[in-house]
Write an enzyme that holds these catalytic residues in place. Structure first.
Site, mmCIF file in Angstrom:
data_model
loop_
_atom_site.group_PDB
_atom_site.id
_atom_site.type_symbol
_atom_site.label_atom_id
_atom_site.label_comp_id
_atom_site.label_asym_id
_atom_site.label_seq_id
_atom_site.Cartn_x
_atom_site.Cartn_y
_atom_site.Cartn_z
ATOM 1 N N ARG A 76 0.790 -1.384 0.082
ATOM 2 C CA ARG A 76 0.252 -0.302 -0.519
ATOM 3 C C ARG A 76 1.134 1.200 0.045
ATOM 4 O O ARG A 76 0.657 2.514 -0.437
ATOM 5 C CB ARG A 76 -0.804 -0.313 1.335
ATOM 6 N N PHE A 118 -12.111 -4.876 -5.151
ATOM 7 C CA PHE A 118 -11.646 -5.924 -4.766
ATOM 8 C C PHE A 118 -10.881 -4.420 -2.570
ATOM 9 O O PHE A 118 -10.326 -5.415 -2.370
ATOM 10 C CB PHE A 118 -10.436 -6.415 -4.164
ATOM 11 N N SER A 143 -17.974 -5.767 -3.089
ATOM 12 C CA SER A 143 -18.936 -6.776 -2.838
ATOM 13 C C SER A 143 -19.126 -6.935 -0.891
ATOM 14 O O SER A 143 -20.118 -7.331 -1.216
ATOM 15 C CB SER A 143 -18.799 -8.777 -3.670
ATOM 16 N N ASP A 202 -6.716 -6.789 -6.670
ATOM 17 C CA ASP A 202 -6.120 -7.653 -4.901
ATOM 18 C C ASP A 202 -7.317 -7.987 -4.654
ATOM 19 O O ASP A 202 -7.767 -8.380 -3.747
ATOM 20 C CB ASP A 202 -5.964 -6.454 -3.626
ATOM 21 N N CYS A 245 -3.062 -13.810 -4.390
ATOM 22 C CA CYS A 245 -2.148 -14.286 -2.445
ATOM 23 C C CYS A 245 -2.350 -16.082 -2.777
ATOM 24 O O CYS A 245 -2.810 -16.302 -1.933
ATOM 25 C CB CYS A 245 -3.576 -13.999 -1.731
HETATM 26 N N1 SAH Z 1 -6.424 -5.007 -1.038
HETATM 27 C C1 SAH Z 1 -7.075 -4.783 0.257
HETATM 28 C C2 SAH Z 1 -8.016 -6.944 0.750
HETATM 29 C C3 SAH Z 1 -8.646 -7.219 -0.460
HETATM 30 S S1 SAH Z 1 -9.258 -8.348 0.030
HETATM 31 C C4 SAH Z 1 -7.042 -4.759 1.325
HETATM 32 O O1 SAH Z 1 -5.901 -3.640 1.312
HETATM 33 O O2 SAH Z 1 -7.144 -4.390 2.162
HETATM 34 C C5 SAH Z 1 -10.343 -8.418 -1.094
HETATM 35 C C6 SAH Z 1 -11.304 -8.461 -0.967
HETATM 36 O O3 SAH Z 1 -12.519 -8.442 -1.987
HETATM 37 C C7 SAH Z 1 -12.630 -8.200 0.153
HETATM 38 O O4 SAH Z 1 -12.716 -7.201 0.778
HETATM 39 C C8 SAH Z 1 -13.719 -9.312 -0.361
HETATM 40 O O5 SAH Z 1 -15.203 -8.526 0.129
HETATM 41 C C9 SAH Z 1 -13.592 -8.370 -1.406
HETATM 42 N N2 SAH Z 1 -14.681 -9.773 -2.675
HETATM 43 C C10 SAH Z 1 -14.524 -10.892 -2.801
HETATM 44 N N3 SAH Z 1 -15.194 -11.259 -4.154
HETATM 45 C C11 SAH Z 1 -15.134 -10.148 -4.783
HETATM 46 C C12 SAH Z 1 -15.671 -9.767 -6.462
HETATM 47 N N4 SAH Z 1 -16.366 -10.737 -6.898
HETATM 48 N N5 SAH Z 1 -16.521 -8.498 -6.583
HETATM 49 C C13 SAH Z 1 -16.098 -7.625 -5.076
HETATM 50 N N6 SAH Z 1 -15.394 -7.946 -4.670
HETATM 51 C C14 SAH Z 1 -14.801 -8.803 -4.222
#
Ligand code: SAH
Length: 395
Positions: A210, A226, A249, A298, A338
């Site tokens: 980040r 995400f 989501s 992510d 990941c």
């Molecule tokens: N980049 C973030 C962590 C991401 S974790 C950080 O730095 O804190 C992955 C995220 O993807 C979660 O918040 C989950 O709610 C979301 N997610 C999972 N599938 C999804 C989809 N199809 N569309 C949108 N968000 C999604």
């Protein structure tokens, strides 16, 4: 003495200090060990290879705690834990940051144990039957060695099930955890819901990334896919992005994201949150002809097991393809995986294929990795799971 003797020729990985003994490598089990019992592991010629704990339900029957003869007791665990904490001490003491992973399982020689620090509270996951008998001791040692106010357990139920353990949650020691804990990460503040947020509450493994991504954001429009509670979004805004759109989501995650913007006085017209599935949003934006300077991808883990790697690879490729199509020339794609089963070489190939299919030219300007507090023990390459690329989109 409870002893596990390996089949001939199966000693090599333990001699290389890899801590796992799979069921198929075992020749005989002596002394009828029960779940959590300490066992000596010997080669087919009965040479001692190490001492570990027995987990009868798991494919990984023994995880080694030490590679020489010796007791597994409070003193041993105290020294092992102190070594793990020492690796993080300067980060917590010499910087203004007050959150990081304190124990990362096998890489810190405490198999299946995760401990994250969020200010004065610790959140633990115990996912190895062999450490279960040591839970109270480990919790006491953690309290003693960190001076924290409270310790909460939020073990991953699926991982515990594979070990034949039932789910486990709740306060283990000290004050009950408040719902929101405020953490400081490289000049930003985040409210972390440690009782019901995803995983242990926050994706600490991305802290360094980040921060690194900030230097690409100034004067650019950013789409953070995400977004969870806004880690990359806040980094981008604080670095001078002209506009940031956060997509996730999860409604609770986006609610916390709004609060995080407020905690940092970044709740202005430069930010928009959208609750949507990323795949749908990328296609909608394409149809609308929208363009963006920098996209962060992510996603959650697409491949839980080796058998899902090819399917996951296609999903990563499609995601990157849809994202690259939106990026202005001179912009950037910041893309992560990941999934442990997708290694860097494959991830780079997936990304290259996405650029090719999008008919765009690109180059890698930076390789990214899980943070220092998620170390990769050289003897245990399985602990390497997070990889990322910052790619410039040339034309
Ligand atoms: N980049 C973030 C962590 C991401 S974790 C950080 O730095 O804190 C992955 C995220 O993807 C979660 O918040 C989950 O709610 C979301 N997610 C999972 N599938 C999804 C989809 N199809 N569309 C949108 N968000 C999604």
């Amino acid at each position: 003495m409870k002893t596990v003797r390996l089949k001939k020729g199966r000693e090599a990985s333990l001699q290389r200090r890899h801590p796992w003994v799979f069921s198929g490598a075992i020749e005989t089990v002596e002394g009828n060990p029960q779940a959590g019992d300490v066992v000596r592991v010997v080669g087919s010629d009965r040479t001692l290879l190490g001492v570990g704990a027995w987990s009868p339900e798991s494919q990984i029957r023994v995880r080694l705690l030490r590679f020489e003869d010796g007791a597994i007791d409070r003193d041993f665990l105290q020294v092992t834990l102190a070594a793990a904490l020492a690796k993080r001490n300067s980060y917590l003491q010499d910087t203004d940051n007050n959150a990081c992973r304190l124990v990362f399982g096998e890489s810190d020689h405490l198999p299946g144990l995760i401990v994250d620090r969020y200010d004065d509270f610790l959140v633990c996951q115990f996912q190895f039957a062999g450490l279960e008998p040591w839970k109270t001791t480990l919790v006491e040692l953690l309290a003693e060695q960190t001076g924290c106010r409270g310790i909460l357990e939020r073990s991953d139920t699926a991982a515990r099930k594979r070990e034949g353990l039932t789910g486990s949650e709740g306060t283990l020691w000290g004050d009950p955890a408040p719902e929101g804990v405020l953490i400081r990460e490289n000049g930003l503040q985040f409210e972390v819901n440690i009782t019901s947020g995803q995983k242990t509450g926050f994706y600490l493994d991305q802290a360094e990334n980040r921060h690194l991504v900030r230097s690409y954001c100034r004067g650019r429009t950013v789409l953070n896919c995400f977004a969870y509670t806004g880690g990359f979004s806040l980094a981008a805004l604080s670095a001078g992005a002209t506009h940031v759109t956060s997509v996730d989501s999860s409604a609770p995650a986006l609610t916390l994201l709004e609060r995080n913007l407020q905690h940092n006085q970044l709740h202005d017209s430069r930010h928009q949150a959208i609750e949507a599935r990323v795949g749908n949003l990328l296609r909608d934006w394409q149809a609308e002809g929208r363009r963006i300077d920098l996209v962060v991808l992510d996603p959650p883990k697409f491949a839980e097991q080796k058998s899902q790697v090819m399917k996951a690879a296609r999903a990563y490729k499609d995601l990157a393809l849809q994202a690259v199509k939106l990026i202005n020339p001179g912009g950037y794609l910041v893309t992560f995986s990941c999934s442990g089963g997708i290694d860097l070489k494959l991830f780079q190939k997936i990304t290259a294929d996405a650029f090719l299919d999008a008919d765009r030219d690109g180059e890698i300007v930076r390789y990214l990795h899980q943070g220092f507090d998620h170390p990769v023990a050289l003897a245990f390459p399985e602990s390497q799971y997070l990889k990322g690329l910052i790619c410039r989109v040339n034309d």
